[in-house]
Design a protein around this motif. Structure first.
Motif, PDB file in Angstrom:
ATOM      1  N   UNK A 194       0.808  -1.215   0.000  1.00 29.56           N
ATOM      2  CA  UNK A 194       0.000   0.000   0.000  1.00 29.56           C
ATOM      3  C   UNK A 194       0.844   1.269   0.000  1.00 29.56           C
ATOM      4  N   UNK A 195       2.099   1.149   0.416  1.00 31.33           N
ATOM      5  CA  UNK A 195       2.907   2.356   0.563  1.00 31.33           C
ATOM      6  C   UNK A 195       2.439   3.212   1.724  1.00 31.33           C
ATOM      7  N   UNK A 196       1.902   2.577   2.764  1.00 34.66           N
ATOM      8  CA  UNK A 196       1.340   3.322   3.899  1.00 34.66           C
ATOM      9  C   UNK A 196       2.425   3.858   4.833  1.00 34.66           C
ATOM     10  N   UNK A 197       3.596   3.264   4.781  1.00 30.80           N
ATOM     11  CA  UNK A 197       4.771   3.689   5.554  1.00 30.80           C
ATOM     12  C   UNK A 197       4.625   3.457   7.062  1.00 30.80           C
ATOM     13  N   UNK A 198       3.711   2.583   7.466  1.00 32.54           N
ATOM     14  CA  UNK A 198       3.633   2.230   8.886  1.00 32.54           C
ATOM     15  C   UNK A 198       4.923   1.563   9.340  1.00 32.54           C
ATOM     16  N   UNK A 199       5.585   0.885   8.415  1.00 34.78           N
ATOM     17  CA  UNK A 199       6.848   0.227   8.758  1.00 34.78           C
ATOM     18  C   UNK A 199       7.935   1.239   9.072  1.00 34.78           C
ATOM     19  N   UNK A 200       7.884   2.404   8.425  1.00 37.25           N
ATOM     20  CA  UNK A 200       8.877   3.442   8.691  1.00 37.25           C
ATOM     21  C   UNK A 200       8.751   3.931  10.133  1.00 37.25           C
ATOM     22  N   UNK A 201       7.504   4.097  10.581  1.00 35.86           N
ATOM     23  CA  UNK A 201       7.255   4.545  11.946  1.00 35.86           C
ATOM     24  C   UNK A 201       7.718   3.511  12.970  1.00 35.86           C
ATOM     25  N   UNK A 241       4.714  16.831  -1.656  1.00 38.20           N
ATOM     26  CA  UNK A 241       5.306  18.160  -1.802  1.00 38.20           C
ATOM     27  C   UNK A 241       6.503  18.346  -0.875  1.00 38.20           C
ATOM     28  N   UNK A 242       6.480  17.686   0.271  1.00 43.53           N
ATOM     29  CA  UNK A 242       7.633  17.732   1.164  1.00 43.53           C
ATOM     30  C   UNK A 242       8.800  16.905   0.633  1.00 43.53           C
ATOM     31  N   UNK A 243       8.544  16.063  -0.373  1.00 42.24           N
ATOM     32  CA  UNK A 243       9.581  15.211  -0.952  1.00 42.24           C
ATOM     33  C   UNK A 243      10.128  15.763  -2.266  1.00 42.24           C
ATOM     34  N   UNK A 276      -0.037  11.341   6.478  1.00 41.70           N
ATOM     35  CA  UNK A 276       0.160  12.408   7.451  1.00 41.70           C
ATOM     36  C   UNK A 276       0.916  11.870   8.663  1.00 41.70           C
ATOM     37  N   UNK A 277       0.411  10.781   9.252  1.00 42.88           N
ATOM     38  CA  UNK A 277       1.022  10.240  10.457  1.00 42.88           C
ATOM     39  C   UNK A 277       2.340   9.531  10.200  1.00 42.88           C
ATOM     40  N   UNK A 309       5.021  12.272   9.726  1.00 45.19           N
ATOM     41  CA  UNK A 309       5.271  12.344  11.160  1.00 45.19           C
ATOM     42  C   UNK A 309       4.430  13.381  11.870  1.00 45.19           C
ATOM     43  N   UNK A 310       3.299  13.753  11.259  1.00 44.49           N
ATOM     44  CA  UNK A 310       2.400  14.745  11.865  1.00 44.49           C
ATOM     45  C   UNK A 310       1.294  13.974  12.589  1.00 44.49           C
ATOM     46  N   UNK A 311       1.448  13.818  13.884  1.00 45.74           N
ATOM     47  CA  UNK A 311       0.505  13.039  14.684  1.00 45.74           C
ATOM     48  C   UNK A 311      -0.139  13.873  15.796  1.00 45.74           C
ATOM     49  N   UNK A 312       0.694  14.515  16.595  1.00 44.92           N
ATOM     50  CA  UNK A 312       0.165  15.233  17.746  1.00 44.92           C
ATOM     51  C   UNK A 312      -0.501  16.532  17.332  1.00 44.92           C
ATOM     52  N   UNK A 313      -0.028  17.161  16.251  1.00 45.13           N
ATOM     53  CA  UNK A 313      -0.560  18.470  15.861  1.00 45.13           C
ATOM     54  C   UNK A 313      -2.062  18.444  15.575  1.00 45.13           C
TER      55      UNK A 313
END
Length: 423
Positions: free
Chosen positions: A72-79, A267-269, A322-323, A327-331
């Protein structure tokens, strides 16, 4: 030495492949591993496949493409990775290799081409909205479920409720700050977002203005390239990234604000996407440094506008891009907690993707459906009054499987309701 199966243009870097120690911390958070329990459908399994291809021990066709396509490219593994493995960069280097070097079946190629011929273009989406409204008025959904193949069934099932007034509405080019100006920002209006979620963009302008931001929304902006970047269509991503940079860098603004998680992530990439182009590398890096998700920006500002109470139990769903990716979680949670009376609920298995994942729920409808149903069960389990999430794909995917049980909003819509910004 055996020649690599990857071509010479930006293959997955050897140093990033070697970062993975195959510890398995990623397994509990990987949606496809959770569904199937198959090692090659886990992040470490896919990295192993990339490593074999880089060494020339396997080709890119067949099983390699099948397992990479299933991601999926969800990137949960990165976290979740304790070793800091940059699976996001590995995946975004691998998918273009497949798109360039692996022939797809005629039906697969045509379906993917149709997606990219429609979704990045607002004018075409507006024409599609007209046909979508007729489709909904004629109540053809049940017939479609019986006669259409799985991919087209998924596409029609995800069609949002079409409101032509909003689909054809225009956003003001400039909205002045309320009171003393604290920031001058430019806003990405998006493609699908602007046509099918226009009310989110309008709410975003109002909230930003109420919090002291002058908001510029360029009329001539186009697709940011997110769909192409995440699907391995590098040429599409590069072309649209350059056009987006050209559009926004003309404006003297403090930040570029995005209210779509997938777009903001891409856009951040831009700095990484264009780092091999001497004419664009610095421009892209400067642009990316200005990009903020709207909740990220609002969290940087001390709340100024008065909030009225909203007495509701609100479940917050972390959009993966986003998460996990940004890495935008708490905001977003901090911004929502500025609303008096609101009780914020956390979801079980919050790290597991809902199955939207860009175009994944269109091209891989069966696993996307399993993940959508799983997410809906987890949402119902906390008995919320409503759910908020910061990505249109998530809103469509989750809405399909909640089937009207729980109202859904973008966080900025809830904030807009609390602020009662002028309309």
């Amino acid at each position: 030495m055996t020649e690599s199966s990857f071509d010479a243009h930006k293959p997955p870097p050897r140093e990033l492949l070697d970062d993975c120690v195959h510890c398995g911390f990623c397994l509990p958070t990987c949606p496809t591993y959770q569904l199937w329990g198959e090692e090659m459908d886990s992040p470490r399994g896919r990295i192993y496949l990339m490593d074999l291809a880089q060494r020339g021990e396997i080709g890119l066709e067949g099983a390699f493409t099948q397992h990479i396509d299933a991601c999926l490219g969800c990137m949960a593994c990165v976290t979740s990775c304790p070793s800091g493995v940059q699976y996001d960069r590995l995946l975004e280097a691998t998918r273009p290799q497949i798109e360039r070097n692996v022939p797809r079946s005629r039906s697969d190629r045509l379906f993917r081409d149709a997606i990219f011929a429609l979704f990045p273009y607002r004018r075409r989406l507006r024409v599609a909205a007209v046909f979508g409204l007729a489709y909904q008025k004629l109540r053809l959904e049940r017939l479609a479920q019986r006669v259409l193949p799985p991919r087209l069934r998924a596409t029609q099932a995800l069609l949002p409720s079409v409101r032509l007034r909003e689909a054809f509405a225009s956003l003001p080019r400039r909205v002045p700050a309320s009171g003393e100006r604290r920031r001058r920002v430019a806003m990405l209006s998006g493609c699908v977002q602007d046509v099918f979620f226009h009310e989110v963009n309008a709410a975003a302008q109002r909230v930003l203005a109420a919090e002291g931001c002058e908001v510029l929304t360029p009329r001539r902006q186009g697709c940011c390239g997110a769909l192409g970047l995440h699907a391995g269509r590098e040429e599409h991503a590069v072309r649209n990234a350059k056009r987006t940079i050209e559009t926004f860098e003309k404006l003297a603004v403090d930040n570029v604000v995005v209210n779509v998680a997938g777009c903001g992530s891409s856009m951040k990439e831009y700095g990484a996407l264009l780092d091999d182009d001497p004419a664009w590398a610095d421009r892209a890096a400067d642009f990316s440094a200005k990009v903020r998700d709207i909740t990220e920006l609002l969290a940087e500002l001390e709340p100024r506008a008065q909030r009225k109470p909203i007495n509701a139990k609100v479940a917050y769903h972390d959009a993966c891009h986003l998460g996990h990716a940004q890495g935008v979680r708490e905001q977003p949670r901090a911004v929502l907690r500025t609303i008096p009376g609101l009780e914020l609920l956390e979801l079980p298995e919050a790290e597991i993707c809902c199955g939207s994942a860009g175009i994944y729920n269109l091209i891989q409808p069966e696993p996307a459906a399993e993940l959508g149903e799983r997410k809906a069960r987890n949402i119902r389990s906390v008995k919320p009054d409503l759910l908020v999430t910061a990505n249109p794909g998530c809103l469509l995917q989750i809405g399909r499987y909640l089937d009207g049980d729980v109202p859904l909003l973008h966080p900025v819509q809830l904030l807009d309701a609390a602020i009662e910004a002028p309309r």
